[in-house]
Design an enzyme around this catalytic site. Structure first.
Site, PDB file in Angstrom:
ATOM      1  N   ARG A   1      -2.384   8.339  11.962  1.00 22.39           N
ATOM      2  CA  ARG A   1      -2.996   7.030  12.127  1.00 22.39           C
ATOM      3  C   ARG A   1      -4.213   7.163  13.024  1.00 22.39           C
ATOM      4  O   ARG A   1      -4.159   7.859  14.038  1.00 22.39           O
ATOM      5  CB  ARG A   1      -1.957   6.120  12.785  1.00 22.39           C
TER       6      ARG A   1
ATOM      7  N   GLU B   1       0.862  -1.190   0.000  1.00 20.19           N
ATOM      8  CA  GLU B   1       0.000   0.000   0.000  1.00 20.19           C
ATOM      9  C   GLU B   1       0.885   1.222   0.000  1.00 20.19           C
ATOM     10  O   GLU B   1       2.036   1.157   0.419  1.00 20.19           O
ATOM     11  CB  GLU B   1      -0.848   0.039   1.289  1.00 20.19           C
TER      12      GLU B   1
ATOM     13  N   LYS C   1       2.308   4.514   1.629  1.00 21.32           N
ATOM     14  CA  LYS C   1       2.450   4.977   3.016  1.00 21.32           C
ATOM     15  C   LYS C   1       2.000   6.433   3.029  1.00 21.32           C
ATOM     16  O   LYS C   1       2.641   7.297   2.454  1.00 21.32           O
ATOM     17  CB  LYS C   1       3.892   4.850   3.501  1.00 21.32           C
TER      18      LYS C   1
ATOM     19  N   ARG D   1      -2.679   7.168  17.566  1.00 16.86           N
ATOM     20  CA  ARG D   1      -1.660   6.163  17.874  1.00 16.86           C
ATOM     21  C   ARG D   1      -1.210   6.267  19.337  1.00 16.86           C
ATOM     22  O   ARG D   1      -0.737   5.310  19.908  1.00 16.86           O
ATOM     23  CB  ARG D   1      -0.494   6.425  16.922  1.00 16.86           C
TER      24      ARG D   1
ATOM     25  N   GLU E   1      -5.781   5.871   8.162  1.00 11.46           N
ATOM     26  CA  GLU E   1      -5.018   7.119   8.273  1.00 11.46           C
ATOM     27  C   GLU E   1      -5.948   8.291   7.933  1.00 11.46           C
ATOM     28  O   GLU E   1      -6.704   8.215   6.966  1.00 11.46           O
ATOM     29  CB  GLU E   1      -3.853   7.023   7.265  1.00 11.46           C
TER      30      GLU E   1
ATOM     31  N   LYS F   1       8.169  -0.690   6.309  1.00 10.39           N
ATOM     32  CA  LYS F   1       7.924   0.613   5.674  1.00 10.39           C
ATOM     33  C   LYS F   1       9.151   1.036   4.892  1.00 10.39           C
ATOM     34  O   LYS F   1      10.277   0.872   5.343  1.00 10.39           O
ATOM     35  CB  LYS F   1       7.548   1.658   6.720  1.00 10.39           C
TER      36      LYS F   1
ATOM     37  N   ARG G   1       5.543  -3.810  17.012  1.00 15.80           N
ATOM     38  CA  ARG G   1       6.282  -3.454  15.811  1.00 15.80           C
ATOM     39  C   ARG G   1       7.021  -4.717  15.392  1.00 15.80           C
ATOM     40  O   ARG G   1       7.885  -5.194  16.104  1.00 15.80           O
ATOM     41  CB  ARG G   1       7.283  -2.350  16.135  1.00 15.80           C
TER      42      ARG G   1
ATOM     43  N   PHE H   1      -7.241   0.928   5.901  1.00 11.86           N
ATOM     44  CA  PHE H   1      -6.421  -0.129   5.312  1.00 11.86           C
ATOM     45  C   PHE H   1      -6.491  -1.452   6.065  1.00 11.86           C
ATOM     46  O   PHE H   1      -5.891  -2.424   5.658  1.00 11.86           O
ATOM     47  CB  PHE H   1      -4.959   0.314   5.119  1.00 11.86           C
TER      48      PHE H   1
HETATM   49  P1  AMP Z   1       6.321   5.575  11.081  1.00 13.14           P
HETATM   50  O1  AMP Z   1       5.460   6.683  11.644  1.00 13.14           O
HETATM   51  O2  AMP Z   1       7.360   6.048  10.157  1.00 13.14           O
HETATM   52  O3  AMP Z   1       6.779   4.620  12.175  1.00 13.14           O
HETATM   53  O4  AMP Z   1       5.387   4.683  10.151  1.00 13.14           O
HETATM   54  C1  AMP Z   1       4.305   3.977  10.622  1.00 13.14           C
HETATM   55  C2  AMP Z   1       3.068   4.797  10.378  1.00 13.14           C
HETATM   56  O5  AMP Z   1       2.791   4.845   9.000  1.00 13.14           O
HETATM   57  C3  AMP Z   1       1.815   4.235  10.946  1.00 13.14           C
HETATM   58  O6  AMP Z   1       1.620   4.495  12.301  1.00 13.14           O
HETATM   59  C4  AMP Z   1       0.741   4.902  10.104  1.00 13.14           C
HETATM   60  O7  AMP Z   1       0.342   6.134  10.692  1.00 13.14           O
HETATM   61  C5  AMP Z   1       1.441   5.242   8.834  1.00 13.14           C
HETATM   62  N1  AMP Z   1       0.859   4.608   7.657  1.00 13.14           N
HETATM   63  C6  AMP Z   1       0.688   5.290   6.510  1.00 13.14           C
HETATM   64  N2  AMP Z   1       0.174   4.505   5.574  1.00 13.14           N
HETATM   65  C7  AMP Z   1      -0.023   3.284   6.119  1.00 13.14           C
HETATM   66  C8  AMP Z   1      -0.524   2.041   5.632  1.00 13.14           C
HETATM   67  N3  AMP Z   1      -0.932   1.891   4.362  1.00 13.14           N
HETATM   68  N4  AMP Z   1      -0.541   0.982   6.500  1.00 13.14           N
HETATM   69  C9  AMP Z   1      -0.116   1.124   7.771  1.00 13.14           C
HETATM   70  N5  AMP Z   1       0.371   2.262   8.296  1.00 13.14           N
HETATM   71  C10 AMP Z   1       0.422   3.340   7.481  1.00 13.14           C
END
Ligand code: AMP
Length: 573
Positions: A242, A235, A237, A257, A285, A431, A425, A324
């Site tokens: 979130r 998907e 990002k 979150r 999101e 990601k 996690r 999602f």
């Molecule tokens: P990070 O904030 O860099 O740790 O990345 C994780 C965050 O990416 C999650 O908490 C979501 O807010 C965001 N996110 C964005 N798109 C998606 C997706 N398609 N699936 C899951 N998380 C996503």
């Protein structure tokens, strides 16, 4: 209450995790079930069960005043005690000392009753009076822990997960059963009662308390990502926030979150989400959204942290919810199912809701899903995140470019066979993000930290160069070791230009390299920019201040990251 406070003292002075769990288990076993249930909530650092919407809304400043009133201590004495301990509860014990009752008469039921009354009272005055009435009856040790519970941080090195372990140990149940019941009912007190009565298997999902979010692990390259599993679901990002959507009939709540209830900040999403289905929890999101396209995070930021959102702001920065995942739907606990099944459930949900989501009439004046006060009455407020399958690293590279082309941050790569790992996690979700440049900056001000860093200058405001001037652009406190902070703290103390007590303006000599997720426009600092999630990578002892990065460089990064190229296709296709 005294027995709970004594147990907390013992837990705080035990460094071993198992020792802490054993102490709590012994304590719980020694209490009535009702007292043990309340204790479990308080030992988790809460005033009410997680699923409750009630809060006390009594903050540190109010408690500070109450402690000053109760003890008669001067402001200077209180400040000195707080600085020494870095914790208001610990300072309370020292300050109240002899002034508090020596004999304990306070029961946990009375504490619970007082919390209910404080939560129900409206206005700072009445709340503060009730909090005073509670604390005046407490021994100094009880007051120490009441203050900590009210603030929401016990700081005795005990996490809710260890309280769950203690419950399992106290009543001879398995830890996983207790955890699962607590995750489902959102009430550790109720989970304790179920454990005590051997009824853990009867726990059923209750909505309206946040479930731990599944999180992703960073992958460096498409090849690395692909090495983790054979079949990936991919998907975009999205760069929004979130949010877990809990829906039951007309009632909708959104949780962030950090488990905050953010429902009121996004009123236009609520009718749209309510029309999606009867009983469900969706994961997704929230994005600033216009003309079928996600807007930059800096747009969404204008909507954050507001309790009341004006119609004008809703028009200026319309938002949509992109779903999602599904955690629960109509009695079906989806978290235990593999992603492929959950995606199928999501497909069914959106297919069933489609007639309500897509307004067929070209003349529609706006339905629930297309509120009239949005910029376009035909803009969908709830969408389904499109997913693609990837079977090779090349597929991922192609999808990554396409995601960036659509203005999104990168990719989320998910193992099709993985269940929803609540609150963890793991490597089932990866990601892949854009690499942003770092900035070399100079520290202009240093501030005292919190907790174990209360005595050192550990929060740094830093600047970039603008000709001969320095312009502040951000503030960071994470990334350095304790040793580095101690050294910097001593240096800043010796090189202070203006001492404001808590904050010191310092000689601009210390150069840091900072990483961040984005450069945003902001009036918080005099550069006109702020950094999102700044973290210190290292101290650049090799770099003179004359060579730090410039305001133009910050501007360049800002412009490059949010340059949303014209979408070749709709952003979600
Ligand atoms: P990070 O904030 O860099 O740790 O990345 C994780 C965050 O990416 C999650 O908490 C979501 O807010 C965001 N996110 C964005 N798109 C998606 C997706 N398609 N699936 C899951 N998380 C996503």
């Amino acid at each position: 209450m005294q027995a709970l406070a004594t147990t907390c003292e013992a837990v705080a002075s035990t460094s071993k995790k198992l020792g802490k769990v054993a102490l709590v288990a012994d304590y719980l076993r020694s209490r009535s079930e009702a007292d043990a249930a309340l204790s479990a909530i308080y030992l988790s650092g809460r005033t009410f069960a997680a699923r409750e919407e009630r809060t006390l809304q009594v903050g540190g400043a109010t408690l500070w005043k109450i402690i000053a009133d109760l003890s008669g201590a001067s402001e200077a004495k209180l400040t000195a005690a707080y600085k020494r301990h870095g914790d208001l509860g610990n300072a309370t014990l020292e300050i109240l000392g002899e002034a508090a009752p020596q004999e304990s008469t306070l029961t946990l039921a009375e504490v619970a009753f007082a919390f209910q009354e404080i939560a129900a009272a409206s206005g700072a005055g009445p709340k503060s009076k009730l909090a005073l009435a509670l604390l005046v009856r407490a021994t100094a040790l009880e007051a120490k822990y009441l203050v900590k519970i009210i603030i929401g941080e016990l700081r005795i090195g005990l996490k809710e997960s260890q309280v769950e372990e203690a419950i399992a140990k106290a009543y001879g149940r398995s830890v996983s059963e207790v955890r699962r019941a607590n995750m489902l009912v959102g009430d550790i007190g109720e989970s304790l009662l179920l454990a005590a009565n051997n009824k853990l298997s009867e726990a059923r999902m209750r909505l309206f308390h946040p479930i731990g979010f599944m999180l992703a692990t960073p992958a460096e390259t498409a090849e690395d990502a692909f090495a983790e599993f054979e079949h990936a679901l991919v998907e975009d990002k999205y760069d929004g926030i979130r949010a877990q959507a809990h829906i039951s009939g007309d009632k909708v709540r959104l949780f962030s979150r950090t488990f905050d209830d953010i429902t009121e900040s996004f009123p236009e999403l609520l009718p749209a989400l309510a029309s999606i289905g009867h009983e469900m929890i969706l994961d997704g999101e929230i994005l600033a959204w216009r003309d079928g396209q996600a807007l930059a995070f800096s747009e969404l930021q204008k909507r954050l942290g507001r309790k009341r959102v004006s119609a004008a702001l809703q028009r200026d920065v319309p938002v949509s919810y992109v779903a999602f995942d599904v955690l629960y739907a109509n009695d079906d606990l989806a978290i235990d199912r593999p992603l492929t099944d959950r995606i199928k459930m999501l497909d069914d949900i959106f297919e069933e809701a489609a007639p309500r989501l897509i307004d067929p009439s070209p003349h529609a004046q706006g339905s629930l899903l297309f509120p009239e006060n949005s910029i376009s009455s035909r803009e969908p407020r709830v969408l389904r995140a499109p997913q693609s399958r990837a079977d090779s690293a090349e597929d991922l590279d192609r999808l990554f470019d396409a995601a960036q082309e659509r203005g999104n941050e990168g990719l989320m790569i998910k193992d099709v066979n993985s269940t929803y790992a609540v609150g963890r996690r793991g490597k089932s979700w990866l990601k892949l993000k854009r690499q942003l440049a770092t900035l070399d900056v100079v520290v202009t001000a240093a501030e005292l930290g919190h907790g174990k860093r209360a005595g050192v200058l550990s929060d740094y405001t830093f600047a970039v160069r603008d000709g001969d001037e320095l312009r502040n652009i951000g503030k960071a406190y994470s990334g350095l070791t304790d040793k580095e902070i101690a050294e910097l703290s001593a240096w800043f103390t010796a090189h202070t230009l203006v001492d404001h007590g808590f904050v010191r303006e310092v000689e601009p000599k210390i150069v840091l390299e900072v990483a961040f997720n984005a450069v945003m426009k902001s009036d918080r600092h005099n550069s006109g920019f702020a950094l999102r999630f700044p973290r210190i990578l290292r101290i650049r002892e090799d770099k003179p201040v004359t060579e730090i990065d410039t305001l133009e460089r910050a501007q360049e990064i800002h412009d490059s990251q949010f340059h949303v190229r014209p979408a070749k296709r709709s952003v979600l296709v």
